[in-house]
Design a protein around this motif. Structure first.
Motif, PDB file in Angstrom:
ATOM      1  N   ASP A   1       1.037  -1.033  -0.026  1.00 36.65           N
ATOM      2  CA  ASP A   1      -0.149  -0.020   0.628  1.00 36.65           C
ATOM      3  C   ASP A   1       0.828   1.199  -0.128  1.00 36.65           C
ATOM      4  O   ASP A   1       0.050   2.331   0.429  1.00 36.65           O
ATOM      5  CB  ASP A   1      -1.500  -0.193   1.220  1.00 36.65           C
ATOM      6  CG  ASP A   1      -0.051  -0.181   1.807  1.00 36.65           C
ATOM      7  OD1 ASP A   1       0.769  -0.203   2.694  1.00 36.65           O
ATOM      8  OD2 ASP A   1      -0.939   0.211   3.574  1.00 36.65           O
ATOM      9  N   GLY A   2       1.834   0.939   0.260  1.00 33.41           N
ATOM     10  CA  GLY A   2       3.205   2.099  -0.129  1.00 33.41           C
ATOM     11  C   GLY A   2       3.074   3.055   1.890  1.00 33.41           C
ATOM     12  O   GLY A   2       3.969   3.833   0.880  1.00 33.41           O
ATOM     13  N   LEU A   3       2.462   2.392   2.201  1.00 31.23           N
ATOM     14  CA  LEU A   3       2.582   3.030   3.566  1.00 31.23           C
ATOM     15  C   LEU A   3       3.087   1.205   4.537  1.00 31.23           C
ATOM     16  O   LEU A   3       4.196   2.145   5.155  1.00 31.23           O
ATOM     17  CB  LEU A   3       1.871   3.455   4.079  1.00 31.23           C
ATOM     18  CG  LEU A   3       1.632   4.083   5.806  1.00 31.23           C
ATOM     19  CD1 LEU A   3       2.044   4.565   5.477  1.00 31.23           C
ATOM     20  CD2 LEU A   3       0.100   4.348   5.634  1.00 31.23           C
ATOM     21  N   HIS A   4       2.549   0.819   4.382  1.00 36.51           N
ATOM     22  CA  HIS A   4       3.169  -0.910   5.641  1.00 36.51           C
ATOM     23  C   HIS A   4       4.164  -1.779   5.536  1.00 36.51           C
ATOM     24  O   HIS A   4       4.060  -2.032   3.920  1.00 36.51           O
ATOM     25  CB  HIS A   4       1.699  -1.241   6.095  1.00 36.51           C
ATOM     26  CG  HIS A   4       1.448  -0.393   6.745  1.00 36.51           C
ATOM     27  ND1 HIS A   4      -0.201   0.346   5.668  1.00 36.51           N
ATOM     28  CD2 HIS A   4       0.798  -0.180   8.017  1.00 36.51           C
ATOM     29  CE1 HIS A   4      -0.614   0.478   6.358  1.00 36.51           C
ATOM     30  NE2 HIS A   4      -0.068   0.416   7.899  1.00 36.51           N
ATOM     31  N   PRO A   5       5.087  -1.471   5.550  1.00 39.64           N
ATOM     32  CA  PRO A   5       6.573  -2.765   5.210  1.00 39.64           C
ATOM     33  C   PRO A   5       5.487  -4.067   4.748  1.00 39.64           C
ATOM     34  O   PRO A   5       4.662  -4.625   5.628  1.00 39.64           O
ATOM     35  CB  PRO A   5       7.074  -2.823   5.867  1.00 39.64           C
ATOM     36  CG  PRO A   5       7.485  -1.977   7.349  1.00 39.64           C
ATOM     37  CD  PRO A   5       6.246  -1.061   6.874  1.00 39.64           C
ATOM     38  N   ASN A   6       6.060  -4.599   4.195  1.00 37.79           N
ATOM     39  CA  ASN A   6       5.808  -6.408   3.459  1.00 37.79           C
ATOM     40  C   ASN A   6       6.801  -7.511   4.712  1.00 37.79           C
ATOM     41  O   ASN A   6       7.726  -6.477   5.060  1.00 37.79           O
ATOM     42  CB  ASN A   6       4.769  -6.169   2.378  1.00 37.79           C
ATOM     43  CG  ASN A   6       6.710  -6.007   1.291  1.00 37.79           C
ATOM     44  OD1 ASN A   6       7.352  -6.694   1.246  1.00 37.79           O
ATOM     45  ND2 ASN A   6       5.979  -6.652   0.177  1.00 37.79           N
ATOM     46  N   GLU A   7       6.144  -8.551   3.815  1.00 39.99           N
ATOM     47  CA  GLU A   7       7.414  -9.145   4.384  1.00 39.99           C
ATOM     48  C   GLU A   7       8.420  -8.913   4.084  1.00 39.99           C
ATOM     49  O   GLU A   7       9.384  -8.710   4.831  1.00 39.99           O
ATOM     50  CB  GLU A   7       7.138 -10.715   4.181  1.00 39.99           C
ATOM     51  CG  GLU A   7       7.538 -12.282   4.930  1.00 39.99           C
ATOM     52  CD  GLU A   7       7.229 -13.383   4.429  1.00 39.99           C
ATOM     53  OE1 GLU A   7       8.293 -13.903   4.772  1.00 39.99           O
ATOM     54  OE2 GLU A   7       5.590 -13.476   4.009  1.00 39.99           O
ATOM     55  N   ALA A   8       8.986  -9.400   3.288  1.00 37.12           N
ATOM     56  CA  ALA A   8      10.142  -8.563   2.108  1.00 37.12           C
ATOM     57  C   ALA A   8      10.641  -7.529   2.733  1.00 37.12           C
ATOM     58  O   ALA A   8      12.320  -7.025   3.106  1.00 37.12           O
ATOM     59  CB  ALA A   8      10.061  -8.151   0.518  1.00 37.12           C
ATOM     60  N   ALA A   9      10.035  -7.074   3.028  1.00 38.08           N
ATOM     61  CA  ALA A   9      10.773  -4.863   4.448  1.00 38.08           C
ATOM     62  C   ALA A   9      10.570  -5.758   5.494  1.00 38.08           C
ATOM     63  O   ALA A   9      11.603  -5.289   5.804  1.00 38.08           O
ATOM     64  CB  ALA A   9       9.784  -3.796   3.645  1.00 38.08           C
ATOM     65  N   SER A  10      10.201  -6.381   5.706  1.00 42.49           N
ATOM     66  CA  SER A  10      10.564  -7.025   7.526  1.00 42.49           C
ATOM     67  C   SER A  10      11.572  -7.035   7.445  1.00 42.49           C
ATOM     68  O   SER A  10      12.768  -6.583   8.552  1.00 42.49           O
ATOM     69  CB  SER A  10       9.619  -7.362   7.645  1.00 42.49           C
ATOM     70  OG  SER A  10       8.295  -6.476   7.501  1.00 42.49           O
TER      71      SER A  10
END
Length: 152
Positions: A128-137
Motif C-alpha cells: 500500500d506504499g505505507l506498511h512494510p510487507n514481509e520482504a521489507a520486514s
C-alpha cells in the motif's frame, strides 16, 4: 506518539527499539498532523514533547537500558480515499527523531536513508506504499541486526 507513565520496561530489560512518526504526520480524514513541538517541552500533545516524556520515563525505569531510535520509513501513499502521506510531510518528524536521538545521546537508524525503499522498489516492499510487507520486514531486520552487532 503517546507518552505514558506506565511501566514500560523491567529492571532487566537490555534493549528498546522505537520507531515512530508516520502516523503523527498523517493527514487522514479527521486526523491532522501532530504538532512537532520542541525537544524537552514536556507537552504530550506534541511529537517531540511526547517523545521526550517517553524517553525520560524509559530511562527513569531502567537507566542501564540501551535505546535505539529509528526514523519513519519512506512513504508512497495515496489511496484515493484521503490517505495522503508524503515524504515532505514526514520529513520534519524524521529530522525530529534524528535531533532527539542526538539530544539524548542515543543511536538512531535512519531507515529512510538506508532501507532502499523508493518509488522503484516500493511495489516489492509494500502493498500500500505505507506498511512494510514481509520482504521489507526482512530488510529491516537485517539492518537492525547489523546495527546491534556493530554497536553493542
Amino acid at each position: 506518539m503517546y507518552a505514558t507513565k506506565r511501566k514500560l520496561v523491567t529492571a532487566t530489560s537490555y534493549l528498546c527499539i522505537i520507531m515512530s512518526g508516520t502516523n503523527d504526520a498523517a493527514n487522514v480524514g479527521s486526523y491532522t498532523p501532530t504538532p512537532l513541538g520542541t525537544i524537552g517541552d514536556e507537552n504530550q500533545n506534541t511529537y517531540l514533547g511526547a517523545y521526550s516524556l517517553l524517553l525520560d520515563n524509559l530511562l527513569a525505569q531502567n537507566p542501564k537500558i540501551r535505546i535505539i531510535l529509528m526514523t519513519p520509513l519512506q512513504v508512497f501513499c495515496n489511496d484515493g480515499a484521503g490517505d495522503i502521506r508524503t515524504n515532505a510531510m514526514i520529513e520534519p518528524y524524521r529530522q525530529g527523531t534524528r535531533d532527539i536521538a542526538s539530544y539524548y545521546g542515543l543511536p538512531c537508524i535512519d531507515l529512510a536513508r538506508v532501507m532502499g525503499w523508493n518509488a522503484v522498489t516500493n511495489p516489492a516492499l509494500s502493498g500500500d506504499g505505507l506498511h512494510p510487507n514481509e520482504a521489507a520486514s526482512r530488510v529491516m531486520a537485517r539492518i537492525i541486526d547489523r546495527f546491534i552487532r556493530q554497536n553493542f
